[in-house]
Design a protein around this motif. Structure first.
Motif, PDB file in Angstrom:
ATOM      1  N   ALA A 374       1.051  -0.840  -0.255  1.00  0.00           N
ATOM      2  CA  ALA A 374      -0.005  -0.093   0.047  1.00  0.00           C
ATOM      3  C   ALA A 374       0.688   1.297   0.166  1.00  0.00           C
ATOM      4  O   ALA A 374       2.041   1.214   0.097  1.00  0.00           O
ATOM      5  N   ARG A 375       0.454   2.288   0.007  1.00  0.00           N
ATOM      6  CA  ARG A 375       0.759   3.321  -0.541  1.00  0.00           C
ATOM      7  C   ARG A 375       0.507   4.350   0.861  1.00  0.00           C
ATOM      8  O   ARG A 375      -0.503   4.794   1.490  1.00  0.00           O
ATOM      9  N   GLY A 376       1.823   4.187   1.637  1.00  0.00           N
ATOM     10  CA  GLY A 376       1.908   4.618   2.663  1.00  0.00           C
ATOM     11  C   GLY A 376       1.815   3.515   4.143  1.00  0.00           C
ATOM     12  O   GLY A 376       1.398   1.907   3.854  1.00  0.00           O
ATOM     13  N   GLU A 377       2.097   4.252   4.921  1.00  0.00           N
ATOM     14  CA  GLU A 377       1.977   2.783   6.564  1.00  0.00           C
ATOM     15  C   GLU A 377       0.001   2.554   6.903  1.00  0.00           C
ATOM     16  O   GLU A 377      -0.705   3.573   6.818  1.00  0.00           O
ATOM     17  N   SER A 378       0.293   1.405   6.954  1.00  0.00           N
ATOM     18  CA  SER A 378      -1.183   0.843   7.282  1.00  0.00           C
ATOM     19  C   SER A 378      -0.957   0.350   9.211  1.00  0.00           C
ATOM     20  O   SER A 378       0.478   0.339   9.359  1.00  0.00           O
ATOM     21  N   VAL A 379      -1.817   0.648   9.944  1.00  0.00           N
ATOM     22  CA  VAL A 379      -2.182   0.131  11.029  1.00  0.00           C
ATOM     23  C   VAL A 379      -2.994  -0.914  11.166  1.00  0.00           C
ATOM     24  O   VAL A 379      -4.127  -0.767  10.689  1.00  0.00           O
ATOM     25  N   ILE A 380      -3.068  -2.240  11.840  1.00  0.00           N
ATOM     26  CA  ILE A 380      -4.144  -3.010  11.755  1.00  0.00           C
ATOM     27  C   ILE A 380      -3.753  -3.447  13.304  1.00  0.00           C
ATOM     28  O   ILE A 380      -2.585  -3.916  13.955  1.00  0.00           O
ATOM     29  N   PRO A 381      -5.004  -2.553  14.320  1.00  0.00           N
ATOM     30  CA  PRO A 381      -4.744  -2.943  15.934  1.00  0.00           C
ATOM     31  C   PRO A 381      -4.255  -4.323  16.529  1.00  0.00           C
ATOM     32  O   PRO A 381      -4.616  -3.854  17.592  1.00  0.00           O
ATOM     33  N   GLU A 382      -5.253  -5.067  15.958  1.00  0.00           N
ATOM     34  CA  GLU A 382      -5.932  -5.792  16.530  1.00  0.00           C
ATOM     35  C   GLU A 382      -5.666  -7.218  16.188  1.00  0.00           C
ATOM     36  O   GLU A 382      -6.050  -7.928  14.545  1.00  0.00           O
ATOM     37  N   THR A 383      -4.650  -8.126  15.801  1.00  0.00           N
ATOM     38  CA  THR A 383      -3.993  -9.297  15.578  1.00  0.00           C
ATOM     39  C   THR A 383      -3.869 -10.654  15.790  1.00  0.00           C
ATOM     40  O   THR A 383      -3.526 -10.924  15.293  1.00  0.00           O
ATOM     41  N   GLY A 384      -4.265 -10.226  16.911  1.00  0.00           N
ATOM     42  CA  GLY A 384      -4.214 -11.442  18.006  1.00  0.00           C
ATOM     43  C   GLY A 384      -4.431 -13.023  17.334  1.00  0.00           C
ATOM     44  O   GLY A 384      -4.671 -14.085  17.949  1.00  0.00           O
ATOM     45  N   SER A 385      -5.921 -12.791  16.658  1.00  0.00           N
ATOM     46  CA  SER A 385      -6.641 -13.632  16.749  1.00  0.00           C
ATOM     47  C   SER A 385      -6.163 -14.583  15.403  1.00  0.00           C
ATOM     48  O   SER A 385      -6.111 -15.969  15.353  1.00  0.00           O
ATOM     49  N   VAL A 386      -4.731 -13.752  14.586  1.00  0.00           N
ATOM     50  CA  VAL A 386      -3.991 -15.232  14.055  1.00  0.00           C
ATOM     51  C   VAL A 386      -3.457 -16.501  14.589  1.00  0.00           C
ATOM     52  O   VAL A 386      -3.617 -17.489  14.014  1.00  0.00           O
ATOM     53  N   SER A 387      -3.306 -16.756  15.491  1.00  0.00           N
ATOM     54  CA  SER A 387      -4.002 -18.066  16.166  1.00  0.00           C
ATOM     55  C   SER A 387      -4.458 -18.530  16.471  1.00  0.00           C
ATOM     56  O   SER A 387      -3.970 -19.423  17.180  1.00  0.00           O
ATOM     57  N   LYS A 388      -5.789 -17.958  16.430  1.00  0.00           N
ATOM     58  CA  LYS A 388      -6.890 -19.196  15.842  1.00  0.00           C
ATOM     59  C   LYS A 388      -6.306 -20.167  14.971  1.00  0.00           C
ATOM     60  O   LYS A 388      -6.426 -21.499  15.270  1.00  0.00           O
ATOM     61  N   SER A 389      -5.242 -19.593  13.414  1.00  0.00           N
ATOM     62  CA  SER A 389      -5.278 -20.796  12.572  1.00  0.00           C
ATOM     63  C   SER A 389      -3.452 -21.008  12.214  1.00  0.00           C
ATOM     64  O   SER A 389      -3.083 -22.028  11.831  1.00  0.00           O
ATOM     65  N   TYR A 390      -2.746 -20.046  12.239  1.00  0.00           N
ATOM     66  CA  TYR A 390      -1.449 -19.610  11.816  1.00  0.00           C
ATOM     67  C   TYR A 390      -0.942 -18.950  12.586  1.00  0.00           C
ATOM     68  O   TYR A 390      -0.218 -17.675  12.248  1.00  0.00           O
ATOM     69  N   PRO A 391      -0.856 -19.079  14.419  1.00  0.00           N
ATOM     70  CA  PRO A 391       0.122 -18.868  15.195  1.00  0.00           C
ATOM     71  C   PRO A 391       1.452 -18.268  14.563  1.00  0.00           C
ATOM     72  O   PRO A 391       2.202 -16.583  15.031  1.00  0.00           O
ATOM     73  N   GLY A 392       2.630 -19.218  13.808  1.00  0.00           N
ATOM     74  CA  GLY A 392       3.616 -18.548  13.030  1.00  0.00           C
ATOM     75  C   GLY A 392       3.786 -17.349  11.844  1.00  0.00           C
ATOM     76  O   GLY A 392       4.803 -17.376  11.509  1.00  0.00           O
ATOM     77  N   PHE A 393       2.470 -16.914  11.337  1.00  0.00           N
ATOM     78  CA  PHE A 393       2.130 -16.109  10.569  1.00  0.00           C
ATOM     79  C   PHE A 393       3.746 -15.125  10.955  1.00  0.00           C
ATOM     80  O   PHE A 393       4.179 -14.509   9.870  1.00  0.00           O
ATOM     81  N   PHE A 394       3.353 -14.525  11.566  1.00  0.00           N
ATOM     82  CA  PHE A 394       4.275 -12.949  11.763  1.00  0.00           C
ATOM     83  C   PHE A 394       5.924 -13.404  10.907  1.00  0.00           C
ATOM     84  O   PHE A 394       6.317 -12.802  10.913  1.00  0.00           O
ATOM     85  N   ASN A 395       5.909 -14.545  12.461  1.00  0.00           N
ATOM     86  CA  ASN A 395       7.559 -15.196  12.510  1.00  0.00           C
ATOM     87  C   ASN A 395       7.832 -15.242  10.848  1.00  0.00           C
ATOM     88  O   ASN A 395       8.417 -15.234  10.330  1.00  0.00           O
ATOM     89  N   ASP A 396       6.759 -15.933  10.018  1.00  0.00           N
ATOM     90  CA  ASP A 396       6.979 -16.099   8.463  1.00  0.00           C
ATOM     91  C   ASP A 396       6.958 -14.795   7.944  1.00  0.00           C
ATOM     92  O   ASP A 396       7.676 -14.899   6.671  1.00  0.00           O
ATOM     93  N   LEU A 397       7.085 -13.908   8.101  1.00  0.00           N
ATOM     94  CA  LEU A 397       6.641 -12.624   6.712  1.00  0.00           C
ATOM     95  C   LEU A 397       7.607 -12.447   7.482  1.00  0.00           C
ATOM     96  O   LEU A 397       8.556 -11.339   6.256  1.00  0.00           O
ATOM     97  N   ARG A 398       8.143 -12.178   8.850  1.00  0.00           N
ATOM     98  CA  ARG A 398       9.588 -11.264   8.797  1.00  0.00           C
ATOM     99  C   ARG A 398      10.730 -12.244   7.899  1.00  0.00           C
ATOM    100  O   ARG A 398      11.599 -11.609   7.319  1.00  0.00           O
ATOM    101  N   ARG A 399      10.777 -13.229   7.798  1.00  0.00           N
ATOM    102  CA  ARG A 399      11.673 -14.225   6.909  1.00  0.00           C
ATOM    103  C   ARG A 399      11.091 -13.969   5.849  1.00  0.00           C
ATOM    104  O   ARG A 399      12.005 -14.023   4.833  1.00  0.00           O
ATOM    105  N   LEU A 400      10.290 -13.921   5.017  1.00  0.00           N
ATOM    106  CA  LEU A 400      10.397 -13.147   3.411  1.00  0.00           C
ATOM    107  C   LEU A 400      10.202 -10.734   3.232  1.00  0.00           C
ATOM    108  O   LEU A 400      10.869 -10.993   2.731  1.00  0.00           O
ATOM    109  N   VAL A 401       9.931 -10.257   4.133  1.00  0.00           N
ATOM    110  CA  VAL A 401      10.179  -8.890   4.689  1.00  0.00           C
ATOM    111  C   VAL A 401      11.380  -8.954   5.340  1.00  0.00           C
ATOM    112  O   VAL A 401      11.853  -7.128   5.343  1.00  0.00           O
ATOM    113  N   GLY A 402      11.669  -9.617   6.057  1.00  0.00           N
ATOM    114  CA  GLY A 402      13.033  -8.654   6.774  1.00  0.00           C
ATOM    115  C   GLY A 402      12.133  -7.573   8.009  1.00  0.00           C
ATOM    116  O   GLY A 402      11.566  -7.678   8.270  1.00  0.00           O
TER     117      GLY A 402
END
Length: 402
Positions: A374-402
Motif C-alpha cells: 500500500a501507499r503509506g503506513e498501515s495500522v492494524i490494531p488487533e492481530t491476535g486472532s491469527v493464533s486461531k489458525s496460524y500462530p507462526g504467521f508473523f515469524n514467517d512474514l519476517r523471513r520474507l520481508v525482513g
C-alpha cells in the motif's frame, strides 16, 4: 497485539506451510472414536485445534504427546469450543452418541453462527438436543435411526460431523446442497486413513461401524499458505514447502485462482511457488473455497480492472467476511460494491490506513498482505486472532520481508 506495516519493495523467499487445521481437527476426533491407540503426528497447534484437543480429553481420551488413547465410549462432557466452529459441530455430533449429558458452548461469535441444520439432522436420528444455537444441551443415547439427511448449504461441517460419528456407529449420510465440498473430501480421506469402511454415490455415504487406531501425519495447510502465495503473486516470488500437490484440500484452489489473476505459479513435488505477474480482474465463485475469499479480495484490489468474487456462506464465518473486506478495501481507497453473496472490486493502487480485523484471523492476515504494497503506513490494531489458525504467521512474514 497490533501491528504497524510500512510498504516493502518486494516479498521474496521461502517458508514451510504449517500443518493443516482441517486435517488436525478430523484426526483428533477420529482418534477419540477409534478402537486402539492412535498417533497424530505433526498436528497444528493453534487456538482452534487446542479447543478440539481439550474436547476429546473431556470426552474421555488420554493424550500423551502425539499419542491418543480413546475411552471405551465417549462420556458426557462440557465442551468449550471457544471460536472453533469445527470443534463445536463435531463435538455436538459426538455428544449425541455419548454416554451421558453434555453441553456444547463457545465464544460470542460462535454463539451467533448457525447450527440448526445439524441439530435437526441429529434429532431425526434420535438425538435429544435442546436449542438450535450454542449453548446446546445434549442427552447422549444410541441413535434410533441409521439413515440421516443433512442440508449442508450453510456449512459443510454439518456433513463432516455426521460422517465422523457415522464411522463409529454405522450410518447412511445423505448430504444435500453442500457448500465447500472439498472439505467433505478431506473428511473422506481422513476416514480412510483411520480404516473406516464406506462406499459412496456422489455425496451419499454408506458407512459401516468401526474406526481403527492408526498413525496419521498431518499434511501442510494450503489455507495458511495462501496468504504468502498471494504476497508472492503481488510483490515478488514466494515458495511454500510442505504442500502436497495431490491433496484434496479446498484451498489448493489458490493455485488456479492466482493463475487466473495472471500470476506465475509453479508446482513441485512438495512445494508451490508464486511469482508476480501482470494481474487482471476476474470473476470467481469461491463457494467451494470460501476461506480464500479475503486474500483473493486483496489480490483483486491490486489487479487491473473489475473483479467479482462470490461465496454464499461468507456471512456466517468468524465474521461477516463480505462486510469486513468491503469496509477495509474502501479504507484503502479501492472502489468496492457489496453484493448479497460477495464483492465487486475495481482494482487500483491501495493506500495505507487503519484497518479492522473484526476478530477474524483470515481478515487480519489478508489485511497484512494488503498493507505490504500500500501507499503509506498501515495500522492494524488487533492481530491476535491469527493464533486461531496460524500462530507462526508473523515469524514467517519476517523471513520474507525482513
Amino acid at each position: 497485539m497490533g501491528v504497524i506495516i510500512r510498504p516493502v519493495g518486494e516479498v521474496t523467499g521461502e517458508v514451510e506451510a504449517p500443518p493443516s487445521k482441517s486435517y488436525t481437527h478430523r484426526a483428533y476426533f477420529l482418534a477419540l472414536l477409534a478402537e486402539g491407540r492412535s498417533k497424530v503426528k505433526r498436528p497444528l497447534v493453534s487456538d482452534d485445534t487446542l479447543a478440539t484437543l481439550n474436547a476429546i480429553r473431556a470426552f474421555g481420551a488420554s493424550v500423551e504427546g502425539e499419542s491418543i488413547i480413546p475411552p471405551e465410549w465417549p462420556k458426557g462432557a462440557f465442551i468449550d469450543a471457544h471460536e472453533s466452529g469445527t470443534t463445536a459441530r463435531i463435538a455436538l455430533a459426538v455428544a449425541s452418541i455419548g454416554g451421558g449429558e453434555s453441553t456444547v458452548n463457545g465464544g460470542r461469535r460462535l454463539r451467533e453462527r448457525p447450527f440448526g441444520e445439524l441439530v435437526r439432522a441429529l434429532r431425526k436420528a434420535g438425538a435429544e438436543i435442546e436449542g438450535e444455537r450454542l449453548p446446546l444441551r445434549v442427552i447422549g443415547r444410541n441413535l434410533r435411526r441409521r439413515d440421516v439427511e443433512v442440508d449442508a448449504s450453510t456449512s459443510s461441517q454439518f456433513a463432516t460431523a455426521l460422517l465422523i460419528i457415522g464411522a463409529k456407529v454405522g450410518m447412511e449420510v445423505l448430504i444435500k446442497r453442500s457448500v465447500s465440498r472439498p472439505y467433505i473430501e478431506v473428511t473422506a480421506r481422513t476416514l480412510k486413513a483411520f480404516g473406516a469402511d464406506f462406499r459412496r454415490e456422489g455425496f451419499d455415504f454408506y458407512i459401516e461401524p468401526g474406526i481403527t487406531g492408526t498413525s496419521f501425519t498431518v499434511p501442510g495447510d494450503y489455507s495458511s499458505a495462501s496468504f504468502f502465495l498471494a504476497a508472492g503473486a503481488l510483490y515478488g516470488r514466494v515458495k511454500i514447502r510442505n504442500l502436497d500437490p495431490k491433496d484434496v484440500q479446498a484451498d489448493r484452489a489458490i493455485i488456479d485462482a492466482l493463475r487466473e489473476f495472471g500470476a506465475e505459479v509453479r508446482v513441485g513435488r512438495n512445494y508451490v511457488e508464486a511469482e508476480k505477474g501482470e494481474l487482471r480482474g476476474v470473476e470467481m465463485d469461491c463457494s467451494d473455497f470460501p476461506d480464500l475469499f479475503p486474500v483473493l479480495a486483496v489480490v483483486a484490489s491490486y489487479a487491473e480492472g473489475r473483479s467479482v468474487l462470490r461465496a454464499r456462506q461468507l456471512r456466517f464465518k468468524e465474521s461477516d467476511r463480505v462486510r469486513a473486506m468491503a469496509v477495509n478495501l474502501s479504507r484503502m481507497g479501492i472502489r468496492v460494491r457489496e453484493l448479497p453473496d460477495g464483492l465487486e472490486i475495481e482494482g487500483g493502487r491501495p493506500k495505507g490506513g487503519q484497518f479492522e480485523t473484526f476478530n477474524d484471523h483470515r481478515i487480519a492476515m489478508a489485511m497484512v498482505v494488503a498493507a505490504l504494497g500500500a501507499r503509506g503506513e498501515s495500522v492494524i490494531p488487533e492481530t491476535g486472532s491469527v493464533s486461531k489458525s496460524y500462530p507462526g504467521f508473523f515469524n514467517d512474514l519476517r523471513r520474507l520481508v525482513g
